[in-house]
Design a protein around this motif. Structure first.
Motif, PDB file in Angstrom:
ATOM      1  N   TYR A 131      61.304  12.845  60.679  1.00 50.42           N
ATOM      2  CA  TYR A 131      60.261  11.921  60.263  1.00 50.42           C
ATOM      3  C   TYR A 131      60.792  10.488  60.322  1.00 50.42           C
ATOM      4  CZ  TYR A 131      62.882  11.789  55.947  1.00 50.42           C
ATOM      5  OH  TYR A 131      63.885  11.633  55.037  1.00 50.42           O
ATOM      6  N   ARG A 132      59.874   9.540  60.317  1.00 53.21           N
ATOM      7  CA  ARG A 132      60.249   8.131  60.263  1.00 53.21           C
ATOM      8  C   ARG A 132      59.094   7.350  59.639  1.00 53.21           C
ATOM      9  NH1 ARG A 132      58.667   9.406  65.253  1.00 53.21           N
ATOM     10  NH2 ARG A 132      57.274   8.024  66.394  1.00 53.21           N
ATOM     11  N   PHE A 133      59.401   6.178  59.132  1.00 52.60           N
ATOM     12  CA  PHE A 133      58.412   5.280  58.553  1.00 52.60           C
ATOM     13  C   PHE A 133      58.251   4.105  59.504  1.00 52.60           C
ATOM     14  CE2 PHE A 133      60.425   7.510  55.049  1.00 52.60           C
ATOM     15  CZ  PHE A 133      59.341   7.940  54.300  1.00 52.60           C
ATOM     16  N   GLU A 134      57.033   3.889  60.006  1.00 50.87           N
ATOM     17  CA  GLU A 134      56.763   2.808  60.959  1.00 50.87           C
ATOM     18  C   GLU A 134      55.829   1.781  60.323  1.00 50.87           C
ATOM     19  OE1 GLU A 134      55.133   4.391  64.567  1.00 50.87           O
ATOM     20  OE2 GLU A 134      57.039   5.294  65.161  1.00 50.87           O
ATOM     21  N   PRO A 135      56.233   0.503  60.300  1.00 48.96           N
ATOM     22  CA  PRO A 135      55.340  -0.528  59.755  1.00 48.96           C
ATOM     23  C   PRO A 135      54.014  -0.560  60.514  1.00 48.96           C
ATOM     24  CG  PRO A 135      57.516  -1.425  60.229  1.00 48.96           C
ATOM     25  CD  PRO A 135      57.478  -0.042  60.812  1.00 48.96           C
ATOM     26  N   THR A 136      52.937  -0.822  59.782  1.00 50.19           N
ATOM     27  CA  THR A 136      51.616  -0.903  60.395  1.00 50.19           C
ATOM     28  C   THR A 136      50.777  -1.963  59.696  1.00 50.19           C
ATOM     29  OG1 THR A 136      49.626   0.319  61.012  1.00 50.19           O
ATOM     30  CG2 THR A 136      50.668   0.934  58.946  1.00 50.19           C
ATOM     31  N   THR A 137      49.826  -2.500  60.404  1.00 48.56           N
ATOM     32  CA  THR A 137      48.890  -3.466  59.820  1.00 48.56           C
ATOM     33  C   THR A 137      47.453  -2.964  59.927  1.00 48.56           C
ATOM     34  OG1 THR A 137      48.752  -4.648  61.927  1.00 48.56           O
ATOM     35  CG2 THR A 137      50.360  -5.458  60.318  1.00 48.56           C
ATOM     36  N   SER A 185      48.617  -2.669  51.970  1.00 48.38           N
ATOM     37  CA  SER A 185      49.321  -3.738  52.669  1.00 48.38           C
ATOM     38  C   SER A 185      50.439  -4.277  51.783  1.00 48.38           C
ATOM     39  CB  SER A 185      48.348  -4.858  53.021  1.00 48.38           C
ATOM     40  OG  SER A 185      49.020  -5.910  53.641  1.00 48.38           O
ATOM     41  N   PRO A 186      51.683  -4.294  52.210  1.00 53.15           N
ATOM     42  CA  PRO A 186      52.145  -3.788  53.494  1.00 53.15           C
ATOM     43  C   PRO A 186      52.106  -2.263  53.516  1.00 53.15           C
ATOM     44  CG  PRO A 186      54.019  -4.482  52.177  1.00 53.15           C
ATOM     45  CD  PRO A 186      52.781  -4.846  51.408  1.00 53.15           C
ATOM     46  N   ALA A 187      52.034  -1.718  54.696  1.00 55.64           N
ATOM     47  CA  ALA A 187      51.902  -0.275  54.853  1.00 55.64           C
ATOM     48  C   ALA A 187      52.846   0.252  55.924  1.00 55.64           C
ATOM     49  CB  ALA A 187      50.466   0.083  55.221  1.00 55.64           C
ATOM     50  N   TYR A 188      53.160   1.532  55.797  1.00 58.35           N
ATOM     51  CA  TYR A 188      53.985   2.231  56.780  1.00 58.35           C
ATOM     52  C   TYR A 188      53.318   3.559  57.103  1.00 58.35           C
ATOM     53  CZ  TYR A 188      57.542  -1.009  55.175  1.00 58.35           C
ATOM     54  OH  TYR A 188      58.215  -2.149  54.839  1.00 58.35           O
ATOM     55  N   HIS A 189      53.226   3.869  58.381  1.00 61.08           N
ATOM     56  CA  HIS A 189      52.790   5.204  58.776  1.00 61.08           C
ATOM     57  C   HIS A 189      53.988   6.131  58.649  1.00 61.08           C
ATOM     58  CE1 HIS A 189      48.832   4.228  60.040  1.00 61.08           C
ATOM     59  NE2 HIS A 189      49.182   3.500  61.081  1.00 61.08           N
ATOM     60  N   ILE A 190      53.728   7.346  58.176  1.00 62.32           N
ATOM     61  CA  ILE A 190      54.758   8.376  58.131  1.00 62.32           C
ATOM     62  C   ILE A 190      54.551   9.214  59.381  1.00 62.32           C
ATOM     63  CG2 ILE A 190      55.746  10.283  56.823  1.00 62.32           C
ATOM     64  CD1 ILE A 190      54.178   9.101  54.357  1.00 62.32           C
ATOM     65  N   MET A 191      55.543   9.216  60.242  1.00 66.13           N
ATOM     66  CA  MET A 191      55.463   9.907  61.521  1.00 66.13           C
ATOM     67  C   MET A 191      56.397  11.122  61.520  1.00 66.13           C
ATOM     68  SD  MET A 191      53.334   7.855  63.011  1.00 66.13           S
ATOM     69  CE  MET A 191      53.380   8.450  64.698  1.00 66.13           C
ATOM     70  N   ALA A 192      55.933  12.241  62.059  1.00 65.60           N
ATOM     71  CA  ALA A 192      56.748  13.443  62.230  1.00 65.60           C
ATOM     72  C   ALA A 192      56.196  14.218  63.412  1.00 65.60           C
ATOM     73  CB  ALA A 192      56.732  14.305  60.974  1.00 65.60           C
ATOM     74  N   ASP A 193      57.075  14.821  64.176  1.00 64.68           N
ATOM     75  CA  ASP A 193      56.653  15.567  65.367  1.00 64.68           C
ATOM     76  C   ASP A 193      55.759  14.719  66.259  1.00 64.68           C
ATOM     77  OD1 ASP A 193      58.076  17.853  64.617  1.00 64.68           O
ATOM     78  OD2 ASP A 193      56.382  18.623  63.455  1.00 64.68           O
ATOM     79  N   ASN A 194      56.084  13.442  66.366  1.00 64.69           N
ATOM     80  CA  ASN A 194      55.355  12.483  67.216  1.00 64.69           C
ATOM     81  C   ASN A 194      53.881  12.325  66.851  1.00 64.69           C
ATOM     82  OD1 ASN A 194      57.579  11.720  68.823  1.00 64.69           O
ATOM     83  ND2 ASN A 194      57.380  13.642  69.942  1.00 64.69           N
ATOM     84  N   LYS A 195      53.542  12.537  65.562  1.00 66.27           N
ATOM     85  CA  LYS A 195      52.175  12.290  65.117  1.00 66.27           C
ATOM     86  C   LYS A 195      52.210  11.706  63.710  1.00 66.27           C
ATOM     87  CE  LYS A 195      51.565  17.043  63.572  1.00 66.27           C
ATOM     88  NZ  LYS A 195      50.797  18.249  63.727  1.00 66.27           N
ATOM     89  N   GLU A 196      51.144  11.003  63.375  1.00 67.96           N
ATOM     90  CA  GLU A 196      51.040  10.415  62.037  1.00 67.96           C
ATOM     91  C   GLU A 196      50.682  11.499  61.035  1.00 67.96           C
ATOM     92  OE1 GLU A 196      48.163   7.423  59.574  1.00 67.96           O
ATOM     93  OE2 GLU A 196      48.269   7.168  61.745  1.00 67.96           O
TER      94      GLU A 196
END
Length: 85
Positions: A21-27, A33-44
């Motif tokens: 998994y990873r946390f990706e900044p998003t707007t 806000s501020p927000a991060y998408h939680i990504m795993a297996d190449n999907k949110e």
């Protein structure tokens, strides 16, 4: 703070065997806000961040709130697979 919330999620993911998994900044979040998408297996699989002031005001909330919203379905699927190993 946001780092404590991320730490709690990291512990949950560890228990479920979720390692990629990873946390990706998003707007693109309307209420967070501020927000991060939680990504795993190449999907949110979720979003984490601070509820913005406009949303807090709309619900007459006077304190800052950190929100974590993620797919329990994904979490439980991974946790079940982890138990069967």
């Amino acid at each position: 703070d946001i780092f404590r919330m991320k730490g709690i999620l990291q512990q949950l993911f560890h228990v479920a065997g979720i390692t990629n998994y990873r946390f990706e900044p998003t707007t693109d979040s309307i209420a967070i806000s501020p927000a991060y998408h939680i990504m795993a297996d190449n999907k949110e699989i979720g979003t984490i961040g601070w509820i913005n002031k406009e949303t807090l005001h709309r619900f007459d909330i006077k304190q800052a709130i950190i929100c974590a919203d993620f797919s329990w379905e994904y979490f439980l699927q991974k946790a079940k697979a982890q138990r069967t190993r």
